[in-house]
Write a protein that holds these residues in place. Structure first.
Motif, PDB file in Angstrom:
ATOM      1  N   ASN A  19       0.963  -1.266   0.011  1.00  0.00           N
ATOM      2  CA  ASN A  19      -0.013  -0.063   0.013  1.00  0.00           C
ATOM      3  C   ASN A  19       0.929   1.177  -0.166  1.00  0.00           C
ATOM      4  O   ASN A  19       1.114   1.841   0.973  1.00  0.00           O
ATOM      5  N   THR A  20       1.318   1.542  -1.110  1.00  0.00           N
ATOM      6  CA  THR A  20       2.319   2.754  -1.137  1.00  0.00           C
ATOM      7  C   THR A  20       1.885   3.675  -2.152  1.00  0.00           C
ATOM      8  O   THR A  20       1.107   3.408  -3.133  1.00  0.00           O
ATOM      9  N   TYR A  21       2.202   5.004  -1.876  1.00  0.00           N
ATOM     10  CA  TYR A  21       1.818   6.198  -2.848  1.00  0.00           C
ATOM     11  C   TYR A  21       2.829   6.885  -3.237  1.00  0.00           C
ATOM     12  O   TYR A  21       3.787   7.497  -2.673  1.00  0.00           O
ATOM     13  N   VAL A  22       2.915   7.316  -4.515  1.00  0.00           N
ATOM     14  CA  VAL A  22       3.839   8.235  -5.137  1.00  0.00           C
ATOM     15  C   VAL A  22       3.177   9.180  -5.554  1.00  0.00           C
ATOM     16  O   VAL A  22       2.463   9.472  -6.380  1.00  0.00           O
ATOM     17  N   VAL A  23       3.540  10.458  -4.616  1.00  0.00           N
ATOM     18  CA  VAL A  23       2.818  11.780  -4.758  1.00  0.00           C
ATOM     19  C   VAL A  23       3.858  12.927  -4.891  1.00  0.00           C
ATOM     20  O   VAL A  23       4.871  12.746  -4.472  1.00  0.00           O
ATOM     21  N   PRO A  24       3.612  13.963  -5.581  1.00  0.00           N
ATOM     22  CA  PRO A  24       4.479  14.785  -6.093  1.00  0.00           C
ATOM     23  C   PRO A  24       4.978  15.707  -4.691  1.00  0.00           C
ATOM     24  O   PRO A  24       6.151  15.962  -4.508  1.00  0.00           O
ATOM     25  N   ALA A  25       4.049  15.639  -3.767  1.00  0.00           N
ATOM     26  CA  ALA A  25       4.543  16.530  -2.490  1.00  0.00           C
ATOM     27  C   ALA A  25       3.671  16.027  -1.255  1.00  0.00           C
ATOM     28  O   ALA A  25       2.393  15.854  -1.366  1.00  0.00           O
ATOM     29  N   VAL A  26       4.543  15.708  -0.509  1.00  0.00           N
ATOM     30  CA  VAL A  26       3.699  15.157   0.982  1.00  0.00           C
ATOM     31  C   VAL A  26       3.607  16.151   1.929  1.00  0.00           C
ATOM     32  O   VAL A  26       4.592  17.172   2.236  1.00  0.00           O
ATOM     33  N   ASP A  27       2.404  16.431   2.519  1.00  0.00           N
ATOM     34  CA  ASP A  27       2.394  17.545   3.428  1.00  0.00           C
ATOM     35  C   ASP A  27       2.791  16.870   4.782  1.00  0.00           C
ATOM     36  O   ASP A  27       2.027  16.161   5.430  1.00  0.00           O
ATOM     37  N   GLU A  28       4.146  17.065   4.952  1.00  0.00           N
ATOM     38  CA  GLU A  28       4.557  15.971   6.007  1.00  0.00           C
ATOM     39  C   GLU A  28       4.178  16.299   7.274  1.00  0.00           C
ATOM     40  O   GLU A  28       3.942  15.591   8.203  1.00  0.00           O
ATOM     41  N   ALA A  29       4.193  17.487   7.606  1.00  0.00           N
ATOM     42  CA  ALA A  29       3.564  17.942   9.084  1.00  0.00           C
ATOM     43  C   ALA A  29       2.185  17.553   9.228  1.00  0.00           C
ATOM     44  O   ALA A  29       2.181  16.929  10.267  1.00  0.00           O
ATOM     45  N   ALA A  30       1.432  17.279   8.263  1.00  0.00           N
ATOM     46  CA  ALA A  30       0.095  16.832   8.451  1.00  0.00           C
ATOM     47  C   ALA A  30       0.215  15.312   8.712  1.00  0.00           C
ATOM     48  O   ALA A  30      -0.660  14.871   9.679  1.00  0.00           O
ATOM     49  N   VAL A  31       0.899  14.437   7.964  1.00  0.00           N
ATOM     50  CA  VAL A  31       1.117  13.091   8.147  1.00  0.00           C
ATOM     51  C   VAL A  31       1.794  12.942   9.537  1.00  0.00           C
ATOM     52  O   VAL A  31       1.160  11.836  10.346  1.00  0.00           O
ATOM     53  N   ARG A  32       2.578  13.651   9.939  1.00  0.00           N
ATOM     54  CA  ARG A  32       3.344  13.417  11.138  1.00  0.00           C
ATOM     55  C   ARG A  32       2.282  13.653  12.301  1.00  0.00           C
ATOM     56  O   ARG A  32       2.276  12.789  13.216  1.00  0.00           O
ATOM     57  N   ALA A  33       1.435  14.712  12.085  1.00  0.00           N
ATOM     58  CA  ALA A  33       0.652  14.989  13.320  1.00  0.00           C
ATOM     59  C   ALA A  33      -0.376  14.079  13.403  1.00  0.00           C
ATOM     60  O   ALA A  33      -0.587  13.343  14.485  1.00  0.00           O
ATOM     61  N   CYS A  34      -0.703  13.267  12.257  1.00  0.00           N
ATOM     62  CA  CYS A  34      -1.642  12.076  12.381  1.00  0.00           C
ATOM     63  C   CYS A  34      -1.080  10.796  12.871  1.00  0.00           C
ATOM     64  O   CYS A  34      -1.586   9.990  13.692  1.00  0.00           O
ATOM     65  N   LEU A  35       0.282  10.688  12.465  1.00  0.00           N
ATOM     66  CA  LEU A  35       0.881   9.459  13.018  1.00  0.00           C
ATOM     67  C   LEU A  35       1.109   9.523  14.428  1.00  0.00           C
ATOM     68  O   LEU A  35       0.730   8.557  15.279  1.00  0.00           O
ATOM     69  N   VAL A  36       1.308  10.779  15.052  1.00  0.00           N
ATOM     70  CA  VAL A  36       1.489  11.045  16.182  1.00  0.00           C
ATOM     71  C   VAL A  36       0.074  10.635  16.979  1.00  0.00           C
ATOM     72  O   VAL A  36       0.068   9.861  18.016  1.00  0.00           O
ATOM     73  N   ARG A  37      -1.057  11.142  16.618  1.00  0.00           N
ATOM     74  CA  ARG A  37      -2.245  11.316  17.057  1.00  0.00           C
ATOM     75  C   ARG A  37      -2.756   9.606  17.170  1.00  0.00           C
ATOM     76  O   ARG A  37      -3.131   9.249  18.265  1.00  0.00           O
ATOM     77  N   GLU A  38      -2.361   9.066  16.139  1.00  0.00           N
ATOM     78  CA  GLU A  38      -3.221   7.666  16.022  1.00  0.00           C
ATOM     79  C   GLU A  38      -2.275   6.661  16.898  1.00  0.00           C
ATOM     80  O   GLU A  38      -2.724   6.070  17.671  1.00  0.00           O
ATOM     81  N   ALA A  39      -0.852   6.781  17.041  1.00  0.00           N
ATOM     82  CA  ALA A  39      -0.027   6.178  17.964  1.00  0.00           C
ATOM     83  C   ALA A  39      -0.415   6.259  19.584  1.00  0.00           C
ATOM     84  O   ALA A  39      -0.815   5.427  20.015  1.00  0.00           O
ATOM     85  N   HIS A  40      -0.770   7.692  19.837  1.00  0.00           N
ATOM     86  CA  HIS A  40      -1.396   7.935  20.832  1.00  0.00           C
ATOM     87  C   HIS A  40      -2.535   7.212  21.199  1.00  0.00           C
ATOM     88  O   HIS A  40      -2.757   6.512  22.383  1.00  0.00           O
ATOM     89  N   THR A  41      -3.507   7.412  20.225  1.00  0.00           N
ATOM     90  CA  THR A  41      -4.826   6.799  20.599  1.00  0.00           C
ATOM     91  C   THR A  41      -4.738   5.318  20.732  1.00  0.00           C
ATOM     92  O   THR A  41      -5.176   4.677  21.603  1.00  0.00           O
ATOM     93  N   LEU A  42      -4.008   4.665  19.749  1.00  0.00           N
ATOM     94  CA  LEU A  42      -3.953   3.211  20.053  1.00  0.00           C
ATOM     95  C   LEU A  42      -3.343   2.717  21.056  1.00  0.00           C
ATOM     96  O   LEU A  42      -3.638   1.570  21.625  1.00  0.00           O
TER      97      LEU A  42
END
Lengths: 416, 657
Positions: A19-42
């Motif tokens: 499940n991988t994605y090739v995108v021109p630009a990743v909004d890293e800050a947003a992805v980071r925030a989500c990884l952090v939040r999901e790790a926390h929740t789970l």
């Protein structure tokens, strides 16, 4: 063991169906925030409150704790594995943020194994040093091959020389804790070509090697070419020879063949991956990550199979609105848990130990299921399997044909 | 629009002239999914006395497979208002799932049509017939209730082997024949050529052929008019005592046996006490009616009419096909009946798991209720346990039967290699005493007597008809010779089509001759055959062994000249069909103790998924569980596990029709 997932790649490899994605630009800050939040929740949900033993495998994190403990106990994260995708494309800051979140929500001991998957094309020394500073202490490098023609066939971005430099840089920063991935059974590959590639890899490698026979996945460019007949796959017998050669050569070089595709020396086993094969608990964080854990935070005592939402944008939306992007959760019944334990445990050289079996099946012992006349005994007599005081495991010959043994064993298990 | 309007007018007239039927509307066609038990409930009954014998026509449509028989039947049902006209009417009379899937008719069906012609209301009984060679028995059965047939020939393909066979069935039964050339709308249609063929082969003047397109409805009305003009009404009298021919039967779980009958005299109604000439058993009639094509109860049925009756018969054997029913205490001379179905192919059938024996038994019983042409004998084998030996009309019949078991009864079975009924003239006094006769029929290869105790083996033969464009003749003759065929006749039916007649040993053509013929003629050649008695043959029994253990399913009786080639071929095909296992497998063909062919299937050396981590495992578990599940259904021969369908695939690689 948490396994945060970085789903992005710069380019899709010809054999990859992840499940991988090739995108021109990743909004890293947003992805980071989500990884952090999901790790926390789970992590909260799993109640791995004090000492979480987490592994974050590009796609998930693993918690090590007694799988069938009757009531919540304080656990620690034992390993974290950043997988993907290509997590080495993320910035060290993101890795640091996730690790902080893990440490905040649970206990992350200083010695916990923190692995990052890396591609040779995104591993210059500075970048790697940044990851080390963020808390990464083990690197798994996708070398795949040390032959430029093969690398092109696989659609890899790097050359053999770049792979070589990457591994050397990694070994400098993570001595004794750098692993390399190699593929064999490529279209057109001969026994000799593989033996030579293996030789070169042995000279380059540190103390851990993963060797994977190429699996043609539906929908990949490579599979289409093979099906269309433009690329010939090596015959079954050649593949079997390649595997035997690799096992023999690596064991002779001091490696322990501790799992079907994994070899380690000087005790450099991947603790995180072992937690999968031992059917420990692990938490998947990030798009498409899989997890297996007991959500004690909800008062549950049942092990669940969980999958996070595949598509990154949708996943992010869900994390932002509800704290996690869990797309499916299925309670595993006791039989299903034992089936998984058997399927995964027999992949390792230690097999399924009596103790581990007892965690999942306190009533019915390993001996009671497989020590009686039936399939397992027949397979023992034929020399594929062993059941003794250490538990149930494959013989040297049996490991290579495990997928032919498992259906028999599952049949026998299901009768109980 | 014109057709619809006319149908409506016809209905209006029909109603006004039979007042009893006035309040009643025949139910619109109810799809097959709707169970028949509902179709007759709470309906007022039709009065059939409005249709004396002279306004009745009983007819069948006969055709080579795919020449449009079912489409024509659909149109006739529409035109006569029996079913409403929609785009969905496809193979309306083919109710079985297997018939719709394969596009063939297996089980004959009947439908009564009402049609007004020149001011007279006619009752037209259409008796549909199966279109495949295996089911020619069903055809002759259906014809026994008819006075005429519509012979449908494809305007593009022309006369085919089954056209010839069906023509002769009708001709010998002295039925009126209405030749119809169908599919004239097709681009390559050449009705003139087909008319000439019909003239040449069947001696029917070209101007008698009706050119139609059943698909588009062109000239279909004309067919109905011809049916009325050319086919004579049944010659019988309502004043005579009841004489009813049972020409088919079906079994309904709720109502018991439903017998399809044609009345050759008298009348029949609910409450009549009747008797079977065959069993001498007495019954009371519960219900009579016509088929439209679902059951439609009527007050009575009269001489010349075709319909059904329900009379408390519990088993289909009570409604013997060809039996004559009469009123109790008014016995009549029974109708001649007809030859019972003669099985051409036998195979053993066993439950995969012996604990399923009773379930399979009841499924077989219920299925044979609706297919009395299957013969069933109990059988048992050391390797396969308790089972049955079944006799079928042909291989397609066997496949259809098996498919129905799976689809309608959810049963999985082991089927052994099909065999034809061989005979042996015994020379051993001991065996003669044992069997009580000196000539025995062998329907199970395991009972093949040794050469030493036999003076002669006999094999069944058939007379085959092949019709083909002439460019394939060379290849076809080679194929026929390869099948030990002896040429009996060869005629050009027009400038470029040839009819060949060959005498074949039945076993040579039973399995895949038809497929081979189709493939080497690009589908253009057609084939049909009829029974032609027995001939002496040099036969041997060949066993197939897996690691030294005989595979009972594959034991075959075979001509000595063919043993090596067949043994080699079977071993090669088996090697492809058996999955590799943990050990080497020797696949051998043997005659007695002598090995005549061998293949070796090497052991698996590596079979383990390379990558298995947290994420992949759900998919992997699903796959493993499926494999574990299918293991339970595997047939074990010694240690060797063989997928259940491997043997049938080995015997017959192509299954598409």
């Amino acid at each position: 063991t948490p396994c945060p997932q970085w789903p992005y790649c710069r380019k899709r490899c010809s054999y990859c169906s992840f499940n991988t994605y090739v995108v021109p630009a990743v909004d890293e800050a947003a992805v980071r925030a989500c990884l952090v939040r999901e790790a926390h929740t789970l992590l909260r949900l799993s109640q791995v409150q004090r000492w979480v033993h987490g592994g974050v495998h590009g796609r998930c994190g693993a918690l090590r704790c007694p799988p069938a403990a009757p009531h919540p106990l304080p656990y620690s994260v034992t390993s974290v594995f950043f997988g993907g995708g290509t997590p080495s494309l993320a910035s060290p800051r993101t890795v640091a943020a996730v690790l902080e979140a893990v440490a905040e929500a649970a206990h992350l001991p200083a010695g916990a194994e923190v692995t990052l998957e890396a591609n040779p094309s995104s591993t210059d020394t500075t970048h790697l040093a940044g990851f080390r500073a963020a808390g990464v202490n083990r690197l798994s490098i996708g070398v795949q091959s040390l032959d430029d023609t093969e690398l092109r066939l696989l659609g890899r971005e790097h050359t053999a020389a770049e792979a070589q430099r990457a591994v050397e840089a990694a070994r400098g920063l993570f001595p004794g804790r750098t692993s390399i991935d190699l593929l064999f059974g490529l279209p057109g590959q001969s026994r000799d070509a593989w033996a030579q590639g293996l030789e070169a890899a042995l000279e380059l490698c540190d103390d851990h090697i993963s060797l994977y026979q190429l699996t043609l996945e539906r929908g990949t460019a490579l599979a289409a070419q093979v099906r269309a007949g433009t690329l010939p796959l090596p015959p079954q017998d050649v593949l079997a020879d390649m595997y035997q050669t690799a096992r023999t050569v690596l064991v002779a070089s001091g490696f322990r063949h501790y799992e079907v595709s994994n070899f380690a020396r000087k005790g450099a086993l991947s603790n995180h991956n072992l937690s999968y094969w031992r059917a420990d608990q692990y938490i998947g964080v990030g798009p498409g990550a899989h997890g297996r854990f007991v959500p004690r935070g909800e008062g549950s005592c049942s092990r669940e199979a969980r999958v996070q939402t595949l598509e990154p944008v949708a996943w992010m939306r869900e994390v932002q609105s509800q704290g996690h992007g869990t797309r499916s959760r299925v309670v595993l019944n006791p039989l299903e848990q034992l089936e998984e334990l058997l399927t995964l445990g027999l992949r390792t050289d230690e097999g399924v130990t009596h103790k581990r079996w007892g965690h999942f099946s306190p009533q019915l012992s390993l001996q009671a299921v497989f020590g009686v006349p039936g399939e397992a005994q027949a397979l023992q007599e034929q020399g594929w399997l062993l059941l003794d005081s250490g538990g149930l495991r494959c013989t040297w010959a049996g490991l290579a044909v495990l997928d032919s043994l498992l259906p028999d064993l599952l049949c026998q298990l299901q009768r109980h | 629009m014109a057709v619809a309007g006319r149908t409506a007018a016809c209905w209006a007239r029909l109603r006004s002239c039979c007042p009893v039927a006035a309040p009643l509307c025949l139910p619109p066609w109810v799809p097959a999914a709707c169970e028949r038990r509902y179709s007759s409930r709470g309906k007022e009954k039709l009065d059939m006395s409005a249709y004396p014998a002279e306004s009745i026509r009983n007819f069948s449509i006969i055709a080579h497979v795919d020449h449009g028989k079912s489409t024509l039947a659909d149109r006739l049902l529409e035109i006569t208002g029996t079913i409403s006209k929609t785009d969905r009417n496809k193979q309306v009379l083919d109710k079985l799932q297997v018939e719709r899937e394969r596009g063939i008719t297996v089980k004959a069906q009947s439908a009564s049509l009402f049609y007004n012609h020149e001011g007279i209301n006619y009752l037209l009984n259409l008796i549909d017939t199966p279109g495949h060679v295996d089911f020619s028995y069903e055809v002759s059965r259906s014809l026994s209730a008819c006075q005429g047939v519509i012979l449908v020939v494809d305007a593009n393909e022309g006369i085919q082997a089954q056209t010839v066979a069906n023509f002769y069935l009708a001709f010998e039964a002295q039925l009126s024949i209405i030749p119809v050339i169908n599919k004239i709308d097709l681009k390559n249609a050449d009705p003139e050529r087909v008319e000439k063929q019909i003239e040449k082969l069947f001696d029917i003047p070209t101007n008698e052929c009706i050119r139609i397109s059943a698909k588009q409805g062109t000239n279909v009305e004309k067919v109905l008019q011809k049916v009325i003009e050319k086919i004579p009404p049944p010659q019988c009298n309502t004043a005579d005592p009841l004489k009813a021919l049972v020409f088919d039967s079906t079994f309904d779980h709720y109502r018991g046996v439903i017998a399809n009958v044609a009345l050759f005299g008298g009348e029949i109604a609910k409450g009549n006490k009747i008797m079977s000439a065959h069993t001498q058993k007495r019954y009371e009639v519960n219900e009579v009616g016509i088929l439209t094509p679902n059951e439609q109860p009527t007050n009575k049925l009269y001489a010349g009419q075709v319909g059904y009756l329900i009379a408390g018969m519990k088993e289909v054997t009570e409604a013997q096909i060809g039996d004559t029913l009469f009123l109790y205490k008014q016995p009549v001379e029974p109708l001649p009946g007809f030859k019972s179905a003669k099985p051409m192919v036998f195979a053993g059938m066993y439950p995969v798991d012996q604990t399923e024996y009773n379930n399979l038994k009841s499924a077989l019983e219920r299925l044979t209720l609706n297919d009395s042409s299957v013969t069933v004998h109990r059988d048992s084998s050391l390797a396969l346990g308790a089972g049955w030996r079944l006799g079928f009309l042909g291989l397609l019949h066997m496949e259809v039967f098996n498919q129905r078991l799976e689809q309608e009864y959810n049963m999985s079975v082991i089927l052994t290699a099909p065999t034809v009924p061989y005979k042996a003239i015994l020379s051993s006094a001991k065996l003669i005493k044992e069997y009580g006769k000196d000539e025995i029929t062998i329907i199970n290869p395991t009972q093949f007597p040794d050469k030493l105790s036999v003076s002669e083996y006999l094999e069944p033969t058939v007379l085959g008809t092949i019709i083909t464009p002439h460019e394939y003749i060379g290849k076809i003759i080679a194929l026929c010779q390869d099948c030990r065929g002896v040429q009996k006749d060869m005629v050009y039916i027009d400038e470029n089509r040839v009819m060949l007649k060959y005498l074949f040993p039945l076993n040579e053509i039973v399995v895949d001759f038809y497929d081979a013929l189709k493939s080497l003629s690009s589908g253009y050649a057609s084939f049909d055959y009829e029974d032609a008695g027995y001939q002496a043959a040099d036969l041997v029994k060949m066993d197939i062994l897996l690691n030294g253990n005989p595979v009972e399913e594959l034991a075959t009786i075979i001509h000595n000249d063919k043993a090596y080639a067949t043994g080699k071929l079977l071993c090669e095909r088996l090697k492809e069909s058996i999955p590799r296992q943990l050990f080497e497998i020797a696949i051998q063909a043997a005659i007695g103790k002598k090995i005549i062919a061998r293949e070796t299937l090497k052991a698996y050396r590596k079979n383990v998924l390379a990558k298995c981590y947290g994420g992949d495992i759900t998919r992997k578990m699903k796959l493993l569980k499926r494999q574990a599940e299918s293991k339970r259904l595997m047939r074990k021969i010694g240690n060797v596990e063989v997928p259940r369908d491997a043997f049938i695939r080995v015997l017959k690689r192509e299954t598409d029709y």
